[in-house]
Write a protein that holds these residues in place. Structure first.
Motif, short mmCIF file in Angstrom:
data_model
loop_
_atom_site.label_atom_id
_atom_site.label_comp_id
_atom_site.label_asym_id
_atom_site.label_seq_id
_atom_site.Cartn_x
_atom_site.Cartn_y
_atom_site.Cartn_z
N MET A 78 69.87 42.40 40.01
CA MET A 78 70.15 43.67 39.20
C MET A 78 69.13 44.55 39.81
O MET A 78 67.65 44.10 39.30
CB MET A 78 70.18 43.97 38.08
N VAL A 79 68.69 45.73 40.09
CA VAL A 79 67.90 46.87 40.70
C VAL A 79 68.03 48.25 40.21
O VAL A 79 68.62 48.38 39.97
CB VAL A 79 67.54 47.45 41.96
N ILE A 80 66.83 48.13 39.03
CA ILE A 80 67.00 49.31 38.34
C ILE A 80 65.42 50.43 38.98
O ILE A 80 64.58 50.16 39.19
CB ILE A 80 66.67 49.66 36.86
N VAL A 81 66.19 51.69 39.22
CA VAL A 81 65.26 52.02 39.66
C VAL A 81 64.51 53.58 39.52
O VAL A 81 65.61 54.82 38.71
CB VAL A 81 64.89 52.90 41.34
N LYS A 82 63.45 53.65 38.65
CA LYS A 82 63.00 54.80 37.16
C LYS A 82 63.03 56.06 38.21
O LYS A 82 61.86 56.21 39.61
CB LYS A 82 62.44 54.76 36.38
N LEU A 121 66.76 55.72 48.37
CA LEU A 121 67.08 54.56 47.56
C LEU A 121 67.14 53.47 48.62
O LEU A 121 67.16 52.69 47.65
CB LEU A 121 68.04 55.56 46.91
N ASP A 122 68.24 53.58 48.92
CA ASP A 122 68.79 52.02 50.15
C ASP A 122 67.91 51.66 50.46
O ASP A 122 67.41 50.28 50.32
CB ASP A 122 69.71 52.69 50.82
N GLN A 180 64.58 46.88 50.38
CA GLN A 180 62.82 46.25 50.03
C GLN A 180 63.06 45.39 49.68
O GLN A 180 62.14 44.31 48.54
CB GLN A 180 61.35 47.36 50.08
N VAL A 181 63.33 45.99 47.71
CA VAL A 181 63.57 45.00 46.61
C VAL A 181 63.87 43.79 46.70
O VAL A 181 63.38 42.58 46.51
CB VAL A 181 63.59 46.16 45.28
N VAL A 222 62.34 46.44 37.88
CA VAL A 222 62.49 47.39 38.04
C VAL A 222 61.36 48.16 38.55
O VAL A 222 60.27 47.36 38.49
CB VAL A 222 61.85 48.10 36.42
N VAL A 223 61.74 49.01 39.10
CA VAL A 223 60.37 50.01 39.95
C VAL A 223 60.56 51.65 40.26
O VAL A 223 61.79 51.95 39.72
CB VAL A 223 61.66 49.60 41.74
#
Ligand SMILES: [Zn+2]
Length: 77
Positions: A25-29, A52-53, A58-59, A68-69
């Motif tokens: 799961m990726v969370i972009v702040k 965002l993509d 990358q993550v 979380v990035v």
């Protein structure tokens, strides 16, 4: 620009973008976005959606389970 759901006005805002990639799961702040003043619908500019993509891909390559990035405009990475 008006909301496609309720015709409300969008205001510039930032949001937290969640993506569930099944294995992780990726969370972009602090993602810049437009938020409807009436219903809270969130839309992204095309450039932001593309960025965002790229961030998520990358993550995801170096993922554990949850990342979380911070959103960055940098294309260098
Ligand atoms: Zn709306």
């Amino acid at each position: 620009m008006t909301c496609y759901l309720c015709n409300g006005n969008y205001k510039q805002s930032t949001t937290t973008h969640f993506v569930d990639l099944k294995k992780c799961m990726v969370i972009v702040k602090h993602v810049p976005c437009w938020e409807c003043e009436q219903c809270g619908e969130i839309v992204y500019d095309d450039a932001v959606a593309e960025r965002l993509d790229a961030i998520i891909k990358q993550v995801a390559e170096m993922m554990t389970e949850i990342a979380v990035v911070e959103y960055t405009d940098s294309k260098a990475a």
